[in-house]
Design a protein around this motif. Structure first.
Motif, PDB file in Angstrom:
ATOM      1  N   GLU A   1       0.891  -1.124  -0.153  1.00 45.52           N
ATOM      2  CA  GLU A   1       0.000  -0.015   0.087  1.00 45.52           C
ATOM      3  C   GLU A   1       1.046   1.244  -0.088  1.00 45.52           C
ATOM      4  O   GLU A   1       1.736   1.334   0.840  1.00 45.52           O
ATOM      5  CB  GLU A   1      -0.875  -0.094   1.147  1.00 45.52           C
TER       6      GLU A   1
ATOM      7  N   HIS B   1       1.215   5.390   0.157  1.00 44.75           N
ATOM      8  CA  HIS B   1       0.425   6.594   0.260  1.00 44.75           C
ATOM      9  C   HIS B   1       1.457   7.777  -0.166  1.00 44.75           C
ATOM     10  O   HIS B   1       2.420   8.068   0.198  1.00 44.75           O
ATOM     11  CB  HIS B   1       0.252   6.873   1.857  1.00 44.75           C
TER      12      HIS B   1
ATOM     13  N   SER C   1      -3.799   6.968  -1.940  1.00 39.09           N
ATOM     14  CA  SER C   1      -3.207   5.989  -1.916  1.00 39.09           C
ATOM     15  C   SER C   1      -3.587   4.994  -2.948  1.00 39.09           C
ATOM     16  O   SER C   1      -4.569   4.916  -3.583  1.00 39.09           O
ATOM     17  CB  SER C   1      -3.679   5.391  -0.681  1.00 39.09           C
TER      18      SER C   1
ATOM     19  N   THR D   1      -3.043   0.339  -3.670  1.00 41.74           N
ATOM     20  CA  THR D   1      -2.865  -0.947  -3.231  1.00 41.74           C
ATOM     21  C   THR D   1      -2.648  -1.850  -4.493  1.00 41.74           C
ATOM     22  O   THR D   1      -3.290  -2.013  -5.198  1.00 41.74           O
ATOM     23  CB  THR D   1      -3.844  -1.170  -2.192  1.00 41.74           C
TER      24      THR D   1
ATOM     25  N   PHE E   1       6.656   9.788  -0.290  1.00 41.37           N
ATOM     26  CA  PHE E   1       5.433   8.688  -0.151  1.00 41.37           C
ATOM     27  C   PHE E   1       6.020   7.757   1.056  1.00 41.37           C
ATOM     28  O   PHE E   1       7.040   7.579   1.365  1.00 41.37           O
ATOM     29  CB  PHE E   1       5.236   7.741  -1.570  1.00 41.37           C
TER      30      PHE E   1
END
Length: 112
Positions: free
Chosen positions: A17, A19, A24, A26, A58
């Motif tokens: 995942e 961010h 976000s 996945t 990130f």
């Protein structure tokens, strides 16, 4: 822009995942199986995913179960610049849940 993450952990990982600002993403196997050591996971990033003027960081998490509830933070936050067509290659390493680390391997610029 494309981000490649190679799983080089000895941790049972079911996905990653990412961010990035307010966004976000996945990545998991479609059949819900664990990500094998050596597998490469790919995330495409669009210009609108960047909230700053082309430079951002990130955070990455490993998913330790099929439900995505066991999220394990990867030790390092990475700063990147948004360059359309750019490819960033990373390795995720670690042997224990709390020792996962991210390593930038290389960056490949646009070819067009």
């Amino acid at each position: 822009m494309t981000l490649h993450f190679e799983n080089q952990t000895d941790i049972e990982v079911y996905g990653i995942e990412l961010h990035l600002g307010d966004t976000s993403s996945t990545v998991v196997n479609a059949d819900g199986s664990a990500i094998a050591k050596g597998d490469n996971l790919v995330i495409e990033i669009l210009r609108e995913d960047f909230t700053s003027a082309g430079h951002t960081s990130f955070d990455l998490y490993l998913l330790g179960d099929q439900n995505g509830k066991n999220r394990m933070p990867v030790d390092q936050s990475v700063n990147i610049d948004f360059i359309p067509g750019q490819e960033w290659h990373f390795k995720v390493t670690g042997g224990k849940e709390r020792s996962a680390a991210l390593h930038m391997e290389r960056s490949i610029g646009r070819t067009d």
